[in-house]
Write a protein that holds these residues in place. Structure first.
Motif, mmCIF file in Angstrom:
data_model
loop_
_atom_site.group_PDB
_atom_site.id
_atom_site.type_symbol
_atom_site.label_atom_id
_atom_site.label_comp_id
_atom_site.label_asym_id
_atom_site.label_seq_id
_atom_site.Cartn_x
_atom_site.Cartn_y
_atom_site.Cartn_z
ATOM 1 N N GLY A 38 0.109 -36.431 -7.976
ATOM 2 C CA GLY A 38 -0.486 -37.193 -9.059
ATOM 3 C C GLY A 38 -1.720 -37.945 -8.642
ATOM 4 N N GLY A 39 -2.379 -37.485 -7.586
ATOM 5 C CA GLY A 39 -3.555 -38.189 -7.091
ATOM 6 C C GLY A 39 -4.845 -37.507 -7.503
ATOM 7 N N ARG A 40 -5.948 -38.158 -7.167
ATOM 8 C CA ARG A 40 -7.265 -37.558 -7.368
ATOM 9 C C ARG A 40 -7.775 -36.971 -6.050
ATOM 10 N N TRP A 41 -7.843 -37.782 -5.023
ATOM 11 C CA TRP A 41 -8.160 -37.292 -3.677
ATOM 12 C C TRP A 41 -7.381 -38.164 -2.715
ATOM 13 N N LEU A 42 -6.281 -37.601 -2.195
ATOM 14 C CA LEU A 42 -5.358 -38.350 -1.348
ATOM 15 C C LEU A 42 -5.781 -38.258 0.108
ATOM 16 N N GLU A 43 -5.562 -39.330 0.829
ATOM 17 C CA GLU A 43 -6.002 -39.433 2.220
ATOM 18 C C GLU A 43 -5.112 -40.423 2.972
ATOM 19 N N GLY A 44 -5.406 -40.561 4.257
ATOM 20 C CA GLY A 44 -4.902 -41.650 5.072
ATOM 21 C C GLY A 44 -3.407 -41.845 5.177
ATOM 22 N N PRO A 45 -2.572 -40.803 5.359
ATOM 23 C CA PRO A 45 -1.128 -41.049 5.465
ATOM 24 C C PRO A 45 -0.782 -41.799 6.756
ATOM 25 N N ALA A 46 0.097 -42.781 6.640
ATOM 26 C CA ALA A 46 0.575 -43.536 7.798
ATOM 27 C C ALA A 46 2.043 -43.845 7.577
ATOM 28 N N TYR A 47 2.883 -43.410 8.500
ATOM 29 C CA TYR A 47 4.331 -43.626 8.376
ATOM 30 C C TYR A 47 4.712 -44.945 9.024
ATOM 31 N N ALA A 48 5.470 -45.761 8.273
ATOM 32 C CA ALA A 48 5.919 -47.066 8.759
ATOM 33 C C ALA A 48 7.421 -47.008 9.031
ATOM 34 N N PRO A 49 7.854 -46.897 10.292
ATOM 35 C CA PRO A 49 9.285 -46.781 10.592
ATOM 36 C C PRO A 49 10.105 -47.968 10.090
ATOM 37 N N ALA A 50 9.576 -49.181 10.217
ATOM 38 C CA ALA A 50 10.339 -50.365 9.813
ATOM 39 C C ALA A 50 10.595 -50.391 8.317
ATOM 40 N N TRP A 51 9.683 -49.804 7.546
ATOM 41 C CA TRP A 51 9.808 -49.802 6.090
ATOM 42 C C TRP A 51 10.408 -48.509 5.565
ATOM 43 N N ARG A 52 10.579 -47.510 6.467
ATOM 44 C CA ARG A 52 11.069 -46.184 6.060
ATOM 45 C C ARG A 52 10.232 -45.640 4.900
ATOM 46 N N CYS A 53 8.912 -45.690 5.070
ATOM 47 C CA CYS A 53 8.054 -45.239 3.982
ATOM 48 C C CYS A 53 6.760 -44.651 4.521
ATOM 49 N N LEU A 54 6.054 -43.954 3.646
ATOM 50 C CA LEU A 54 4.739 -43.406 3.934
ATOM 51 C C LEU A 54 3.725 -44.138 3.065
ATOM 52 N N ILE A 55 2.716 -44.724 3.692
ATOM 53 C CA ILE A 55 1.595 -45.322 2.972
ATOM 54 C C ILE A 55 0.467 -44.300 2.945
ATOM 55 N N PHE A 56 -0.155 -44.107 1.787
ATOM 56 C CA PHE A 56 -1.292 -43.186 1.714
ATOM 57 C C PHE A 56 -2.268 -43.656 0.652
ATOM 58 N N SER A 57 -3.488 -43.153 0.724
ATOM 59 C CA SER A 57 -4.581 -43.611 -0.134
ATOM 60 C C SER A 57 -4.871 -42.598 -1.234
ATOM 61 N N ASP A 58 -5.160 -43.110 -2.420
ATOM 62 C CA ASP A 58 -5.767 -42.319 -3.492
ATOM 63 C C ASP A 58 -7.151 -42.933 -3.685
ATOM 64 N N ILE A 59 -8.138 -42.405 -2.963
ATOM 65 C CA ILE A 59 -9.414 -43.102 -2.835
ATOM 66 C C ILE A 59 -10.132 -43.304 -4.172
ATOM 67 N N PRO A 60 -10.376 -42.256 -4.964
ATOM 68 C CA PRO A 60 -11.127 -42.483 -6.214
ATOM 69 C C PRO A 60 -10.404 -43.397 -7.197
ATOM 70 N N SER A 61 -9.072 -43.450 -7.112
ATOM 71 C CA SER A 61 -8.294 -44.329 -7.989
ATOM 72 C C SER A 61 -8.216 -45.752 -7.460
ATOM 73 N N ASP A 62 -8.810 -45.988 -6.268
ATOM 74 C CA ASP A 62 -8.881 -47.319 -5.671
ATOM 75 C C ASP A 62 -7.496 -47.936 -5.522
ATOM 76 N N ARG A 63 -6.576 -47.171 -4.913
ATOM 77 C CA ARG A 63 -5.233 -47.707 -4.725
ATOM 78 C C ARG A 63 -4.571 -47.119 -3.489
ATOM 79 N N LEU A 64 -3.677 -47.909 -2.911
ATOM 80 C CA LEU A 64 -2.776 -47.457 -1.863
ATOM 81 C C LEU A 64 -1.414 -47.214 -2.496
ATOM 82 N N LEU A 65 -0.785 -46.097 -2.125
ATOM 83 C CA LEU A 65 0.517 -45.735 -2.657
ATOM 84 C C LEU A 65 1.563 -45.765 -1.548
#
Length: 304
Positions: A38-65
């Motif tokens: 559901g992104g426009r141009w996704l980038e920057g995946p980073a896995y956070a072990p303490a949070w058990r989650c993946l942070i990633f960027s949707d750059i043109p939508s100006d948001r971190l998911l």
């Protein structure tokens, strides 16, 4: 806020190109899974072990998911994000992000506040920081092409104040220095397992270069591997020192000797990737509008 979307496409069979038997031994699942589409141009995946989650960027939508590993839900981590591109974690588990729109490298503190790590060189604003890695000594290394200032699509159209597109280091003392200044458009970067070398993508040049790390300096910079499918973007290493690179046709895997040993082909242009999961053997891949996951028999490079 949780994002409600129609279910992502079902898993698809992994389309592999085995160029060397060394690749067959590390390929895992026969399928790749779509975690989000559901992104426009996704980038920057980073896995956070303490949070058990993946942070990633949707750059043109100006948001971190944020994709939650336990529930499988995707939610907004931050919006606006400053048109963040690349992300990584430091030794304390804090998120380090390249804010293209703000032309800064920023750290998210435990309380959610943000600390600017780099924004200017000799009084001139950076171009638009793109990708970032952290060394075990706490120094932060990042690339600075102009993609976030060439238009309003991935940032804010603006004049380039710095002559050139460089690779930078922010020392533990906060000092910002140029460590490589002979790139066209530096992009993804990753340290070797012992941090004695740094791999850096030059996207328009269609190759990955490998430098020797001498304290706070880079030496050499010979071409490690050319791209045979469009251009390279993000890069990561696994626990055996193999280089995994994002390309226009999928993910390419290189042996430490520079041999292209195999490919994972995907239906969209791949922008970036990272290893994660409880065992570190899950490859997360951002590809245009989607995030994919592939379980392997190898693990990502250990974190210090």
């Amino acid at each position: 806020m949780t994002i409600t979307l129609s279910p992502p496409p079902p898993r698809i069979r992994a389309e592999l190109v085995v160029l060397d038997e060394r690749f067959r031994k590390i390929a895992g699942d026969e399928y790749v899974e779509c975690l989000y589409d559901g992104g426009r141009w996704l980038e920057g995946p980073a896995y956070a072990p303490a949070w058990r989650c993946l942070i990633f960027s949707d750059i043109p939508s100006d948001r971190l998911l944020r994709w939650d590993e336990v529930s499988g839900h995707v939610s907004v981590f931050r919006q606006p994000s400053g048109y963040v591109n690349g992300n990584t974690l430091d030794r304390e588990g804090r998120l380090i992000s390249c804010s293209q729109g703000d032309r800064q490298v920023v750290r998210t503190e435990y309380d959610g506040s943000r600390t600017v790590l780099a924004s200017h060189l000799d009084g001139r604003r950076l171009n638009s920081p793109n990708d970032v890695v952290v060394k075990s000594d706490g120094s932060v290394w990042f690339t600075d092409p102009p993609y976030g200032i060439t238009s309003n699509y991935e940032g804010h159209a603006a004049e380039q104040e710095i002559d050139g597109c460089h690779v930078y280091r922010v020392g533990p003392d906060g000092a910002l220095t140029v460590v490589a200044d002979d790139f066209t458009r530096p992009n993804g970067l990753a340290f070797s397992l012992d941090e004695s070398q740094l791999y850096v993508v030059d996207t328009p040049a269609k190759h990955i270069r490998r430098f020797d790390v001498d304290g706070d300096k880079l030496l050499g910079g010979a071409v490690f591997a050319p791209c045979e499918a469009g251009m390279f973007d993000g890069v990561r290493l696994d626990s055996a020192g193999r280089v995994w690179a994002a390309t226009h046709e999928g993910v390419h895997c290189f042996d430490p000797d520079g041999t292209l040993i195999g490919k994972l082909l995907l239906p969209d242009v791949v922008s970036n990737l990272c290893f994660g999961g409880p065992k570190g053997n899950r490859l997360f891949i951002t590809a245009t509008t989607s995030v994919w996951s592939w379980l392997l028999t190898t693990t990502g490079a250990p974190r210090w």
